[in-house]
Scaffold this motif. Structure first.
Motif, short mmCIF file in Angstrom:
data_model
loop_
_atom_site.label_atom_id
_atom_site.label_comp_id
_atom_site.label_asym_id
_atom_site.label_seq_id
_atom_site.Cartn_x
_atom_site.Cartn_y
_atom_site.Cartn_z
N GLU A 99 -7.50 -3.36 4.26
CA GLU A 99 -6.47 -4.41 4.22
C GLU A 99 -6.20 -5.00 5.61
O GLU A 99 -5.72 -4.28 6.49
CB GLU A 99 -5.16 -3.82 3.66
N ASP A 135 -3.60 -9.04 0.76
CA ASP A 135 -2.13 -9.12 0.72
C ASP A 135 -1.75 -10.52 1.19
O ASP A 135 -1.87 -10.86 2.38
CB ASP A 135 -1.55 -8.04 1.64
N HIS A 181 0.34 -10.91 4.42
CA HIS A 181 -0.36 -10.79 5.71
C HIS A 181 -1.30 -11.97 5.94
O HIS A 181 -1.41 -12.47 7.06
CB HIS A 181 -1.19 -9.51 5.74
N GLN A 219 -1.81 -8.39 -3.30
CA GLN A 219 -0.38 -8.06 -3.16
C GLN A 219 0.40 -9.31 -2.75
O GLN A 219 -0.17 -10.24 -2.17
CB GLN A 219 -0.19 -6.97 -2.09
N ARG A 267 9.30 -11.12 4.08
CA ARG A 267 8.77 -10.04 3.23
C ARG A 267 9.79 -9.60 2.17
O ARG A 267 9.98 -8.42 1.88
CB ARG A 267 8.34 -8.83 4.06
N GLU A 302 4.85 -6.07 -3.32
CA GLU A 302 5.11 -5.22 -2.15
C GLU A 302 6.10 -5.93 -1.23
O GLU A 302 5.73 -6.42 -0.17
CB GLU A 302 3.78 -4.93 -1.42
MG LIG Z 1 -0.07 -4.75 1.58
#
Ligand SMILES: [Mg+2]
Ligand SMILES: O=C(O)C(=O)[C@H](O)CO
Length: 253
Positions: free
Chosen positions: A138, A173, A176, A199, A206, A235
Motif C-alpha cells: 500500500e 487507498d 493516500h 479503501q 480522513r 478506513e
Molecule cells: Mg489504507
C-alpha cells in the motif's frame, strides 16, 4: 456496493470480537483490521463465524512502534525479522480465514531498501500462495507516514510487475492516492488488474467519506462500473461514534 469496516479505525476502542459484532450491527458486509495480534485468533474466528462476516485483510507487525517503525520488509539487514513478521501475519490469516496480508515496508529509501522489499515480498508471495492468500502493498502519503518506503502507485506497480507473482496486489487507498498523486479514478482504472483491495476516506481530514476534495458520490459508482464487486474498505477516523456516523452509507447502497 459492498462495504468492509476497517476495525483498525472503526470501533478501535473495543476488543476485536466486539468490534466485529458492531460492524455487523451497523450493516457492513465484511471487516478488515490492522494489527489483530493481541486477540487470540480463535476468538476472532468465533466472532467472524457468529456474525457470518469475512475478514478481508490484516497487516504485518510493524517492528518497534515506540521508535516509529512502520514495517520491516524494506529495511536492509532486517530480513530475518521481516520474514518472522510475515510468518506471524500469515499464521493469523490462516487461522481466521483472512484473504489478504498487507506487508508493511517501513521507513527507508534507496536501492538497498528496494532490493530488500522485493526479496521479502517474493518470500511472502510464495508462503501465502499455498493457502490462496493475497499479499498487498500500500502506497502511503507522506503526511501520515513520513519516510515510508512506498508512496506512489507507479512504484508499487513496478515492484509487482518485477516480482511477477499472481497473488501480489496493490492496496489502493483512495485517501493516500488523492493526497500523493490525484487523478484517482483514471489511475485506479489503469491499475485495476493489479489492485487487490480498495479503501476510502474523506480527504484531507480522513473522516467519513461524504465530504472533502474527493467526491465518492461520483467515484464509488465509477468503481462499480469498472466491474469491481468486492467490498470496499471503509478506513476513516470517526469523529464521534462509528454508529452515529453510518447514515452516509445509505447514499452508496
Ligand atoms: Mg489504507
Ligand atoms: O494507513 C493505512 O491506510 C492502512 O491501510 C494501513 O493498513 C496502515 O495502517
Amino acid at each position: 456496493m459492498k462495504l468492509s469496516a476497517n476495525l483498525g479505525f472503526l470501533w478501535a476502542d473495543r476488543p476485536l470480537p466486539d468490534a466485529i459484532n458492531a460492524a455487523k450491527a451497523a450493516g457492513y458486509d465484511a471487516v478488515e483490521c490492522h494489527w489483530p495480534y493481541d486477540t487470540p485468533a480463535s476468538e476472532t474466528l468465533a466472532a467472524l463465524r457468529e456474525t457470518d462476516l469475512t475478514m478481508l485483510g490484516l497487516n504485518t507487525p510493524r517492528g518497534n512502534v515506540e521508535i516509529g517503525e512502520n514495517g520491516l520488509a524494506a529495511l536492509p539487514g532486517r530480513e530475518a525479522e521481516a520474514r518472522a513478521a510475515i510468518d506471524e501475519a500469515l499464521a493469523y490469516a490462516r487461522a481466521t480465514v483472512t484473504g489478504a496480508v498487507h506487508v508493511m515496508a517501513g521507513n527507508c529509501s534507496g536501492p538497498r531498501a528496494r532490493t530488500a522489499f522485493v526479496e521479502n515480498l517474493g518470500y511472502a508471495c510464495k508462503e501465502a500462495a499455498r493457502d490462496g492468500i493475497t499479499i498487498l502493498i500500500e502506497p502511503l502519503n507522506h503526511y501520515n507516514a513520513p519516510g515510508y518506503f512506498l508512496n506512489s502507485t507507479g512504484q508499487a506497480a513496478d515492484i509487482i510487475r518485477e516480482i511477477g507473482q499472481a497473488n501480489l496486489r496493490i492496496m489502493f487507498d483512495c485517501y493516500h492516492v488523492q493526497i500523493m498523486e490525484g487523478e484517482v479514478s483514471r489511475r485506479l482504472e489503469n491499475l485495476l488488474p493489479l489492485v487487490g483491495h480498495i479503501q476510502i476516506a474523506s480527504v484531507p481530514d480522513r473522516g467519513v467519506p461524504d465530504h472533502g476534495e474527493l467526491d465518492y458520490g461520483y467515484l464509488l459508482p465509477r468503481i462499480a462500473a469498472m466491474g469491481w464487486e468486492r467490498p470496499i474498505g471503509v478506513e476513516y477516523l470517526p469523529a464521534g461514534s462509528a454508529e452515529t456516523e453510518i447514515s452516509w452509507m445509505a447514499r452508496y447502497r
